[in-house]
Design a protein around this motif. Structure first.
Motif, PDB file in Angstrom:
ATOM      1  N   PRO A  15       4.573  16.567   9.865  1.00  0.00           N
ATOM      2  CA  PRO A  15       5.123  15.245  10.226  1.00  0.00           C
ATOM      3  C   PRO A  15       4.281  14.478  11.230  1.00  0.00           C
ATOM      4  CG  PRO A  15       6.433  17.023  11.196  1.00  0.00           C
ATOM      5  CD  PRO A  15       5.494  17.657  10.222  1.00  0.00           C
ATOM      6  N   GLN A  16       3.659  15.162  12.175  1.00  0.00           N
ATOM      7  CA  GLN A  16       2.871  14.465  13.192  1.00  0.00           C
ATOM      8  C   GLN A  16       1.657  13.780  12.581  1.00  0.00           C
ATOM      9  OE1 GLN A  16       3.930  13.955  16.231  1.00  0.00           O
ATOM     10  NE2 GLN A  16       2.143  12.686  16.691  1.00  0.00           N
ATOM     11  N   PHE A  17       1.043  14.446  11.607  1.00  0.00           N
ATOM     12  CA  PHE A  17      -0.095  13.821  10.929  1.00  0.00           C
ATOM     13  C   PHE A  17       0.323  12.499  10.289  1.00  0.00           C
ATOM     14  CE2 PHE A  17      -2.095  12.935   6.818  1.00  0.00           C
ATOM     15  CZ  PHE A  17      -3.408  12.718   7.229  1.00  0.00           C
ATOM     16  N   TRP A  18       1.470  12.490   9.624  1.00  0.00           N
ATOM     17  CA  TRP A  18       1.905  11.289   8.909  1.00  0.00           C
ATOM     18  C   TRP A  18       2.274  10.172   9.883  1.00  0.00           C
ATOM     19  CZ3 TRP A  18       1.287  10.356   3.856  1.00  0.00           C
ATOM     20  CH2 TRP A  18       0.911  11.447   3.054  1.00  0.00           C
ATOM     21  N   LYS A  19       2.901  10.523  10.995  1.00  0.00           N
ATOM     22  CA  LYS A  19       3.211   9.501  11.999  1.00  0.00           C
ATOM     23  C   LYS A  19       1.937   8.828  12.496  1.00  0.00           C
ATOM     24  CE  LYS A  19       7.454  11.684  13.736  1.00  0.00           C
ATOM     25  NZ  LYS A  19       8.081  12.369  14.891  1.00  0.00           N
ATOM     26  N   GLU A  20       0.941   9.637  12.796  1.00  0.00           N
ATOM     27  CA  GLU A  20      -0.323   9.101  13.304  1.00  0.00           C
ATOM     28  C   GLU A  20      -1.073   8.335  12.218  1.00  0.00           C
ATOM     29  OE1 GLU A  20      -2.337  12.498  14.868  1.00  0.00           O
ATOM     30  OE2 GLU A  20      -0.914  12.766  16.531  1.00  0.00           O
ATOM     31  N   LEU A  21      -1.015   8.827  10.983  1.00  0.00           N
ATOM     32  CA  LEU A  21      -1.683   8.132   9.880  1.00  0.00           C
ATOM     33  C   LEU A  21      -1.098   6.738   9.680  1.00  0.00           C
ATOM     34  CD1 LEU A  21      -3.662   8.173   7.449  1.00  0.00           C
ATOM     35  CD2 LEU A  21      -1.766   9.068   6.072  1.00  0.00           C
ATOM     36  N   ILE A  22       0.209   6.630   9.722  1.00  0.00           N
ATOM     37  CA  ILE A  22       0.861   5.332   9.534  1.00  0.00           C
ATOM     38  C   ILE A  22       0.461   4.360  10.644  1.00  0.00           C
ATOM     39  CG2 ILE A  22       3.098   4.150   9.540  1.00  0.00           C
ATOM     40  CD1 ILE A  22       4.206   6.702   8.095  1.00  0.00           C
ATOM     41  N   LYS A  79      15.296  14.059   1.141  1.00  0.00           N
ATOM     42  CA  LYS A  79      15.030  15.253   1.944  1.00  0.00           C
ATOM     43  C   LYS A  79      13.884  15.056   2.945  1.00  0.00           C
ATOM     44  CE  LYS A  79      16.876  18.509  -1.454  1.00  0.00           C
ATOM     45  NZ  LYS A  79      17.590  17.459  -2.219  1.00  0.00           N
ATOM     46  N   ILE A  80      13.432  13.829   3.082  1.00  0.00           N
ATOM     47  CA  ILE A  80      12.389  13.526   4.063  1.00  0.00           C
ATOM     48  C   ILE A  80      12.857  12.390   4.962  1.00  0.00           C
ATOM     49  CG2 ILE A  80      10.514  14.304   2.545  1.00  0.00           C
ATOM     50  CD1 ILE A  80       9.869  11.335   2.055  1.00  0.00           C
ATOM     51  N   ASP A  81      12.196  12.265   6.124  1.00  0.00           N
ATOM     52  CA  ASP A  81      12.596  11.260   7.105  1.00  0.00           C
ATOM     53  C   ASP A  81      11.480  10.248   7.366  1.00  0.00           C
ATOM     54  OD1 ASP A  81      14.601  10.282   8.794  1.00  0.00           O
ATOM     55  OD2 ASP A  81      13.666  11.187  10.543  1.00  0.00           O
ATOM     56  N   LEU A  82      10.549  10.182   6.439  1.00  0.00           N
ATOM     57  CA  LEU A  82       9.395   9.297   6.609  1.00  0.00           C
ATOM     58  C   LEU A  82       9.780   7.824   6.477  1.00  0.00           C
ATOM     59  CD1 LEU A  82       6.286   9.724   7.008  1.00  0.00           C
ATOM     60  CD2 LEU A  82       6.059   9.534   4.520  1.00  0.00           C
ATOM     61  N   LEU A  95       0.855  -1.182   0.000  1.00  0.00           N
ATOM     62  CA  LEU A  95       0.000   0.000   0.000  1.00  0.00           C
ATOM     63  C   LEU A  95       0.893   1.234   0.000  1.00  0.00           C
ATOM     64  CD1 LEU A  95      -2.697   1.557   0.346  1.00  0.00           C
ATOM     65  CD2 LEU A  95      -2.451   1.218   2.819  1.00  0.00           C
ATOM     66  N   CYS A  96       0.694   2.097  -0.982  1.00  0.00           N
ATOM     67  CA  CYS A  96       1.413   3.365  -1.060  1.00  0.00           C
ATOM     68  C   CYS A  96       0.555   4.432  -0.371  1.00  0.00           C
ATOM     69  CB  CYS A  96       1.671   3.739  -2.516  1.00  0.00           C
ATOM     70  SG  CYS A  96       2.617   5.254  -2.734  1.00  0.00           S
ATOM     71  N   ILE A  97       1.107   5.073   0.640  1.00  0.00           N
ATOM     72  CA  ILE A  97       0.295   5.965   1.474  1.00  0.00           C
ATOM     73  C   ILE A  97       0.253   7.408   0.963  1.00  0.00           C
ATOM     74  CG2 ILE A  97       0.708   4.532   3.497  1.00  0.00           C
ATOM     75  CD1 ILE A  97       2.638   6.739   4.486  1.00  0.00           C
ATOM     76  N   GLY A  98       0.920   7.677  -0.156  1.00  0.00           N
ATOM     77  CA  GLY A  98       0.883   9.017  -0.729  1.00  0.00           C
ATOM     78  C   GLY A  98       1.795   9.101  -1.931  1.00  0.00           C
ATOM     79  N   THR A  99       1.492  10.036  -2.820  1.00  0.00           N
ATOM     80  CA  THR A  99       2.274  10.178  -4.047  1.00  0.00           C
ATOM     81  C   THR A  99       2.648  11.641  -4.273  1.00  0.00           C
ATOM     82  OG1 THR A  99       1.166   8.271  -5.065  1.00  0.00           O
ATOM     83  CG2 THR A  99       2.263   9.813  -6.553  1.00  0.00           C
TER      84      THR A  99
END
Length: 345
Positions: A174-181, A203-206, A160-164
């Motif tokens: 960043p907090q939204f993405w941590k919680e979304l995952i 350039k991202i730490d996701l 599953l790709c969570i965003g493009t």
């Protein structure tokens, strides 16, 4: 002395055996099955089994399905998705219908939701002027992603790709993405990836929260009209070093969530350029560029594979008069078939 010679000789044989096993192991690791994927363009109507024959014929083993969400404009923080007005293949019903057919052919699937901004604005620049607007957009995005996360779990989708291509969104919130995952992993047990644009992947730490490092691989490789194989390889050098380092830093394989080239002159100068005003064709350059990407990346153990952009359902798609991204019915299709065969079980 005899004992010393015996010991040394056996030690040497032992080292040679270990070295041989290590070499075989490395070769096996490098040449194991890759993701030989295609990005399947949704259509107005349902997918049919005969649409899969050309996909199987090129030795593909994976398909990216792309349910779309739309925004009226960047000022309106609400996604529109899974509505009656959308094409059948872009909404949940069509996605599930496609999944069942793909599963029958043992094709692995990546669910890859996309956002489309009116007028073709780039999603990577998406931002809002107030916290209230961000919150509204995030609620809408989460609803969108959770719908397809649940569908992915229902059908045991592999990835599953969570965003493009959402760099500003990822970087600013960043907090939204941590919680979304975390929320996605509560309902979905497969592998997670995010698809970042080629120029922002480092350039991202996701990546530390995901299972793969996803890159939409439209790296500029040459400013020449029709570069040679060697020139294309040289163009890849700095990008390849960056990607291998990224893989090492996070201990995750890189996957090209999109890759591909148009069949035009200068197609490696700005590989992302989808301008419809460009005329003329250069099918040999498209084929040559794909040959190089397979030889440079599909042989690497830190690289998982990729999904070529893009593949249409109809057998007559592409062709020698077509200068778009699709490799269908062009010399590039034969290159894909040849190399995908080398990297499948």
């Amino acid at each position: 002395m005899k004992f010393e010679f015996f010991f040394t000789r056996n030690s040497l044989n032992y080292l040679l055996l270990i070295g041989s096993l290590f070499l075989c192991s490395c070769q096996s690791s490098n040449n194991k099955e890759k993701i030989n994927g295609i990005s399947l363009v949704a259509s107005r109507d349902s997918l049919h089994s005969n649409h899969l024959d050309p996909i199987i014929n090129i030795n593909a083993n994976a398909v990216a399905l792309m349910p779309y969400a739309f925004m009226r404009n960047k000022e309106n923080p609400e996604l529109i998705f899974n509505i009656e007005r959308q094409w059948f293949g872009e909404k949940a019903e069509g996605i599930e219908q496609a999944i069942l057919l793909l599963k029958e052919q043992n094709l692995k699937i990546m669910m890859k939701p996309h956002i489309w901004l009116r007028n073709g604005d780039f999603t990577g620049n998406l931002k809002f002027s107030s916290e209230a607007e961000w919150k509204q957009f995030e609620a809408s995005y989460k609803e969108y992603m959770m719908l397809y996360a649940k569908i992915s779990e229902k059908h045991h989708i592999e990835i599953l790709c969570i965003g493009t291509e959402l760099y500003n969104f990822v970087n600013s919130r960043p907090q939204f993405w941590k919680e979304l995952i975390v929320d996605i992993r509560k309902v979905y047990n497969g592998k997670l990836v995010y698809a970042e644009n080629w120029d922002k992947a480092d350039k991202i730490d996701l990546w530390k929260q995901l299972d793969y490092i996803g890159v939409d691989a439209y790296f500029p490789l040459s400013e020449k009209i029709s570069p040679t194989e060697e020139e294309i390889k040289q163009g890849w050098e700095k990008h390849k070093i960056m990607l291998e380092k990224l893989s090492s830093n996070y201990d995750k394989q890189v996957v090209f969530t999109e890759y591909g080239y148009r069949s035009i002159d200068y197609s490696l100068k700005e590989p992302w350029n989808s301008n419809r005003d460009i005329i003329g064709t250069n099918h040999s350059l498209q084929a040559r560029a794909l040959k190089v990407i397979y030889e440079e990346f599909w042989t690497q153990s830190w690289f998982a594979g990729g999904y070529i952009w893009k593949w249409h359902q109809h057998e007559t798609s592409g062709g020698l008069d077509n200068n778009r991204f699709t490799p269908q019915n062009k010399p590039a299709e034969n290159i894909i078939k040849e190399y995908y065969e080398k990297f499948r079980n």
